[in-house]
Design an enzyme around this catalytic site. Structure first.
Site, PDB file in Angstrom:
ATOM      1  N   ARG A 270       0.807  -1.345  -0.016  1.00  0.00           N
ATOM      2  CA  ARG A 270      -0.085   0.038  -0.188  1.00  0.00           C
ATOM      3  C   ARG A 270       0.981   1.251  -0.028  1.00  0.00           C
ATOM      4  O   ARG A 270       0.371   2.402  -0.383  1.00  0.00           O
ATOM      5  CB  ARG A 270      -1.059  -0.043   1.233  1.00  0.00           C
ATOM      6  CG  ARG A 270      -1.859  -1.142   1.285  1.00  0.00           C
ATOM      7  CD  ARG A 270      -3.031  -0.954   0.354  1.00  0.00           C
ATOM      8  NE  ARG A 270      -3.884  -1.991   0.398  1.00  0.00           N
ATOM      9  CZ  ARG A 270      -4.875  -2.009   0.986  1.00  0.00           C
ATOM     10  NH1 ARG A 270      -5.425  -1.043   1.919  1.00  0.00           N
ATOM     11  NH2 ARG A 270      -5.756  -3.236   1.050  1.00  0.00           N
ATOM     12  N   HIS A 307      -0.167  -4.009   6.883  1.00  0.00           N
ATOM     13  CA  HIS A 307       0.673  -2.785   7.123  1.00  0.00           C
ATOM     14  C   HIS A 307       1.581  -3.054   8.107  1.00  0.00           C
ATOM     15  O   HIS A 307       1.767  -4.118   8.952  1.00  0.00           O
ATOM     16  CB  HIS A 307      -0.411  -1.527   7.763  1.00  0.00           C
ATOM     17  CG  HIS A 307      -1.415  -1.234   6.765  1.00  0.00           C
ATOM     18  ND1 HIS A 307      -2.724  -1.332   6.921  1.00  0.00           N
ATOM     19  CD2 HIS A 307      -1.164  -0.590   5.566  1.00  0.00           C
ATOM     20  CE1 HIS A 307      -3.463  -0.766   5.945  1.00  0.00           C
ATOM     21  NE2 HIS A 307      -2.472  -0.148   5.088  1.00  0.00           N
ATOM     22  N   CYS A 392      -6.510   0.821  13.393  1.00  0.00           N
ATOM     23  CA  CYS A 392      -6.970   1.284  12.337  1.00  0.00           C
ATOM     24  C   CYS A 392      -8.497   2.095  12.410  1.00  0.00           C
ATOM     25  O   CYS A 392      -8.716   2.767  11.269  1.00  0.00           O
ATOM     26  CB  CYS A 392      -7.169   0.171  11.382  1.00  0.00           C
ATOM     27  SG  CYS A 392      -8.447  -0.874  11.847  1.00  0.00           S
TER      28      CYS A 392
END
Ligand code: CIR
Length: 398
Positions: A270, A307, A392
């Site tokens: 990402r 992530h 998140c």
């Protein structure tokens, strides 16, 4: 009654009250217009309508309690059904079983009322329900959050065949917010957006770089880029100065982990090299007292970590809980502790003495408690199915 249920009941009653009051007012106005403003008749008209209005209110409360006001079309159906049942019930209360023979007459008599309830339930009731759910009386440091979209089940995920339970997701989100509030955070909502299926994962859209300063990201996944607009609005409303990652850079907030004066940035699927370069350049241009350290990650398919922060987050003392298998190279962290559970490396430092650990990582919770921290566990299973984690769901403005 749990806090969640009492808040849901309050939100349901407020939403139904708003619809019932509006429908009553529309009904009175419509009759005044038809009667050419014969004010004397107002009392008897009101007398004839309070009962049907009360029945509608009860049905809308029930619909809201069952979560039907979350989605606009379910709210519309709830409005139509509530209005029709209310008229029928009030007819039966007044005329007994004869009411069924008078159904067309009753429908004509209560037409304005039924239309008002049907329209107001999705347009007004749904908004009041959501606003009441989100309202909190806390004061303190600010945590930006966004209510799960009605389309949450369509959010991105690397897992196949996951089924999302929207009601459970709402309850888990609520419990997460409860943990923030209990630790002294004031939750501020980014504008709800049902078209942004991944919108609840606000962390990915902005990176806080210091007091009153944030970077709006350019998420690596194109379908998530529209999320940044409303998050930027919410940050601006807090008086925060914003910078932006520009094309062709991509950066997800979930890849940025700040520990003390070091900003670790995961080079992931990402976040690209240009995104990291732009972040480093900004830190230099603004002379921020921070060092940007790029951290190569193994692919999410290999490690299960989307992530950097799916694989590494810090305790309040700066010790990083890490799943080393997600890192492509040696650990860059000065002080770290290995955790074995897939969701265990993603914790939220709620306060100097308090850490939020997902309920799916009980061993990590034990480890953190054994280090002298107060541990708050929250079940985030529905978000974990969508590759989400504890950090998140918020942007913490320290
Ligand atoms: C996505 O794939 O982008 C979302 N379904 C999950 C994002 C989770 N973000 C995060 O952990 N920072």
């Amino acid at each position: 009654m749990t806090n969640n249920w009492s808040r849901r009941l309050t939100a349901s009653v407020l939403a139904a009250l708003a619809v019932a009051l509006l429908a009553f007012a529309v009904n009175m106005l419509a009759y005044l217009l038809v009667d050419q403003f014969q004010l004397a008749a107002l009392g008897s008209i009101a007398n004839g309508f309070w009962q049907v209005d009360l029945f509608a209110l009860v049905f809308i409360v029930l619909a809201a309690l069952f979560g039907l006001l979350r989605v606009w079309w379910l709210a519309l159906i709830s409005g139509v059904v509530s209005a029709a049942l209310a008229v029928l019930l009030s007819g039966v209360a007044q005329l007994g079983s004869q009411a069924f023979g008078y159904l067309p007459t009753l429908a004509g008599l209560y037409l304005f009322f039924m239309v008002a309830v049907a329209v107001a339930t999705p347009l007004l009731g749904r908004r009041v329900y959501r606003a009441a759910l989100a309202w909190r009386r806390s004061r303190g440091r600010i945590a930006l959050v966004r209510v799960p979209a009605a389309t949450l089940a369509e959010a991105l995920t690397s897992r196949s065949g996951v089924a999302i339970d929207a009601t459970r997701a709402d309850e888990q989100w609520d419990a997460y917010l409860g943990a923030l509030v209990a630790a002294g955070w004031q939750t501020v909502e980014v504008e709800p957006a049902d078209r942004l299926a991944d919108g609840v994962f606000v962390e990915d859209t902005a990176v806080v770089l210091g007091d009153r300063l944030a970077l709006i990201t350019r998420p690596g996944e194109p379908s998530r880029r529209a999320e940044t607009v409303s998050v930027a609005d919410a940050l601006r409303a807090q008086g925060i100065t914003l910078y932006e990652i520009e094309e062709p850079g991509t950066l997800d907030g979930g890849d940025v982990l700040t520990v003390g004066d070091t900003v670790y940035v995961g080079r992931s699927a990402r976040t690209n090299a240009e995104g990291i370069r732009q972040l480093r350049e900004l830190v230099g241009e603004l002379s921020l007292p921070l060092t940007v350290v790029a951290v190569p990650l193994r692919s999410a398919a290999e490690s299960g970590a989307l992530h950097l922060k799916s694989a590494a987050t810090a305790l309040p003392d700066g010790t990083v809980l890490v799943r080393a298998e997600a890192l492509a190279g040696a650990s860059p962290f000065a002080r770290s502790l290995a955790v074995s559970e897939p969701s265990g490396a993603n914790v939220v430092a709620l306060a100097p003495d308090t850490v939020l650990v997902p309920a799916s990582a009980p061993k990590t919770a034990e480890l953190v408690a054994d280090l002298g921290y107060k541990v708050v566990t929250v079940d985030l299973a529905e978000f974990e199915k969508l590759d989400g984690s504890a950090t998140c769901l918020s942007i913490l403005l320290a």
